[in-house]
Scaffold this active site. Structure first.
Site, PDB file in Angstrom:
ATOM      1  N   LYS A   1     -11.002 -56.274  40.121  1.00  0.00           N
ATOM      2  CA  LYS A   1     -11.095 -54.820  40.208  1.00  0.00           C
ATOM      3  C   LYS A   1     -10.694 -54.400  41.620  1.00  0.00           C
ATOM      4  CE  LYS A   1     -14.359 -51.102  40.793  1.00  0.00           C
ATOM      5  NZ  LYS A   1     -15.604 -50.409  40.449  1.00  0.00           N
TER       6      LYS A   1
ATOM      7  N   GLY B   1     -21.379 -43.192  42.146  1.00  0.00           N
ATOM      8  CA  GLY B   1     -22.811 -43.041  42.403  1.00  0.00           C
ATOM      9  C   GLY B   1     -23.326 -41.620  42.342  1.00  0.00           C
TER      10      GLY B   1
ATOM     11  N   ALA C   1     -16.962 -44.962  37.330  1.00  0.00           N
ATOM     12  CA  ALA C   1     -17.673 -44.155  38.333  1.00  0.00           C
ATOM     13  C   ALA C   1     -17.950 -42.735  37.863  1.00  0.00           C
ATOM     14  CB  ALA C   1     -16.933 -44.097  39.656  1.00  0.00           C
ATOM     15  N   GLY C   2     -19.158 -42.277  38.191  1.00  0.00           N
ATOM     16  CA  GLY C   2     -19.523 -40.879  37.984  1.00  0.00           C
ATOM     17  C   GLY C   2     -20.465 -40.627  36.831  1.00  0.00           C
TER      18      GLY C   2
ATOM     19  N   ASN D   1     -22.582 -48.590  37.283  1.00  0.00           N
ATOM     20  CA  ASN D   1     -23.585 -49.376  37.999  1.00  0.00           C
ATOM     21  C   ASN D   1     -24.808 -48.525  38.332  1.00  0.00           C
ATOM     22  OD1 ASN D   1     -25.052 -51.076  39.689  1.00  0.00           O
ATOM     23  ND2 ASN D   1     -23.333 -51.702  40.905  1.00  0.00           N
ATOM     24  N   THR D   2     -24.611 -47.516  39.187  1.00  0.00           N
ATOM     25  CA  THR D   2     -25.745 -46.724  39.660  1.00  0.00           C
ATOM     26  C   THR D   2     -26.522 -46.055  38.534  1.00  0.00           C
ATOM     27  OG1 THR D   2     -24.485 -46.289  41.659  1.00  0.00           O
ATOM     28  CG2 THR D   2     -26.405 -44.916  41.300  1.00  0.00           C
TER      29      THR D   2
END
Lengths: 66, 271
Positions: free
Chosen positions: B113, B174, B200-201, B222-223
Site C-alpha cells: 500500500k 482518521g 480512509a474517512g 483502521n481508526t
C-alpha cells in the site's frame, strides 16, 4: 568501531557481520529487514556482510498501522 | 430475546474480490494501528473477517525486551495477506525505501500500500510524489495499491501507471467524516478496470455500507474500528455493513423519486 544503528551511534567489534549485529541485539530470531547505507542486505547475506566503521544501518520490523 | 427468527436467506453468489490475481472472500481490509494491545488487534481482525491487513514498517527497538510479542505472530503471513504501507512518508524516496525494506521483511512479497502524504493537517496525499513513487515501484515489480484523493482523472492515471488497485479517500484519514463526495467515487468506480477500495474517512457502519452501495470493491479502515468504544464489536458491525452494502449494490436499489408511490394496490378499495 562505531556504526550508526537506527539513527544512533552504536559500538560493534571490528569485522562484525550483519548476522552478528542481530545476535548481539537479540534480534536474530525476530522477523526484521536490514539496510546498510541505504541498500538492502538480504537475509541470505547476513552472515557474510561485514560492517565497516561509519556504516548507517537500519533494522526495521512490522508494527500496527493503518 | 427473539431467538426463533428464521435464518437470513443464504447469500447468493458474488464474484470474489480479485487483487493482482489473488482472490479474497472479504471486502473489508483493516489496519492494525491504534489498538490497546496485540490481543485486541487479533480479536478485531477476526471479527472483521479481514483477509488483507495493512501494517507499518518502523525501526526495531534496539536493546529492548526480545520476548515481546510481534504483530506478525498474531497475524501470521501464512493466514493473512500482509499489506505493508508507507504511512508517515512524505517523499517518494522515503516511500520506495520503506517498501523495499518491507519486501525483504516479508520474503519477497510484492503487494504493497503506497501512501505519500503532502500535508500534516489533512494527511492528504501528495500527488506528484505519489505518481513518482508509483512509477518506480511498478518498474521494480511491486504490486501497488495506491492511496489517493477522490479525483477521477487521477484515479485513471494511477491505473495507467500500473497500480493493481486504486484507493481513493472518502474523507481525511482518521476523521470519521464518512463519504464526502459520492459523485466522484461513482465516477472513479464506473471508469475503473482495477479494484477501487475506499481507503480512509469511514466513521461508522453506515459509511462503509454507502461506499459498497456505490459499487466500491472494498473498504480499508483502521481508526473507525480501533477508535470505537468497543473495537471488536465495531469490527463485526463493519463486516456486516460491508456485506449489506455489497448485497444492496448487487441487488440494484430503486430509483429516487420526489413523490410517494403507494405500496398497496389501489384496486378493490372499499367504499
Amino acid at each position: 568501531m562505531d556504526i550508526l544503528l537506527n539513527g544512533e551511534t552504536h559500538a560493534v567489534p571490528e569485522g562484525c557481520t550483519v548476522a552478528e549485529l542481530l545476535r548481539r541485539n537479540d534480534l536474530a530470531e525476530r522477523r526484521v529487514a536490514v539496510e546498510v547505507n541505504r541498500t538492502i542486505v538480504p537475509r541470505s547475506r547476513h552472515e557474510t556482510h561485514a560492517l565497516a566503521a561509519g556504516d548507517e544501518v537500519e533494522i526495521v520490523h512490522a508494527i500496527g498501522g493503518g | 430475546m427473539a431467538t426463533n427468527l428464521p435464518e437470513a436467506a443464504p447469500a447468493r453468489a458474488d464474484k470474489p474480490l480479485t487483487i493482482a490475481g489473488r482472490t479474497y472472500q472479504s471486502r473489508l481490509l483493516t489496519g492494525t494501528g491504534k489498538y490497546r494491545d496485540l490481543e485486541e488487534t487479533r480479536q478485531a481482525t477476526e471479527a472483521a473477517g479481514a483477509e488483507i491487513v495493512t501494517v507499518a514498517i518502523r525501526r526495531s527497538n534496539i536493546g529492548q525486551d526480545p520476548s515481546q510479542p510481534n504483530l506478525l505472530d498474531v497475524l501470521p503471513p501464512d493466514r493473512f495477506t500482509i499489506l505493508p504501507n508507507t504511512a508517515g512518508c512524505y517523499t517518494a524516496d522515503d516511500a520506495v525505501r520503506t517498501l523495499r525494506l518491507a519486501r525483504e521483511l516479508l520474503d519477497g512479497h510484492s503487494l504493497v500500500k503506497l501512501e505519500v502524504l503532502g500535508d500534516r493537517t489533512t494527511l492528504y496525499p501528495d500527488v506528484m510524489e505519489t505518481v513518482k513513487a508509483t512509477e518506480t515501484l511498478v518498474r521494480e515489480g511491486f504490486q501497488v495499491m495506491v492511496y489517493c484523493s477522490d479525483d477521477p482523472v487521477l484515479a485513471r492515471r494511477y491505473e495507467e501507471l500500473g497500480a493493481v488497485a486504486v484507493m481513493p479517500l472518502a474523507a481525511p484519514i482518521g476523521s470519521g467524516l464518512g463519504i464526502q463526495n459520492r459523485w466522484n467515487l461513482i465516477e472513479i468506480i464506473e471508469n475503473a478496470k482495477v479494484p477501487i477500495i475506499v481507503d480512509a474517512g469511514v466513521g461508522t457502519a453506515s459509511d462503509a455500507a454507502i461506499a459498497m452501495e456505490l459499487g466500491c470493491d472494498g473498504v480499508l479502515m483502521n481508526t473507525a474500528i480501533a477508535g470505537a468504544r468497543e473495537p471488536v464489536r465495531m469490527a463485526r458491525a463493519m463486516r456486516l455493513a460491508i456485506e449489506a452494502g455489497r448485497e444492496a449494490f448487487l441487488a440494484g436499489r430503486i430509483a429516487r423519486r420526489r413523490h410517494a408511490s403507494a405500496s398497496s394496490p389501489l384496486d378493490g378499495l372499499i367504499g
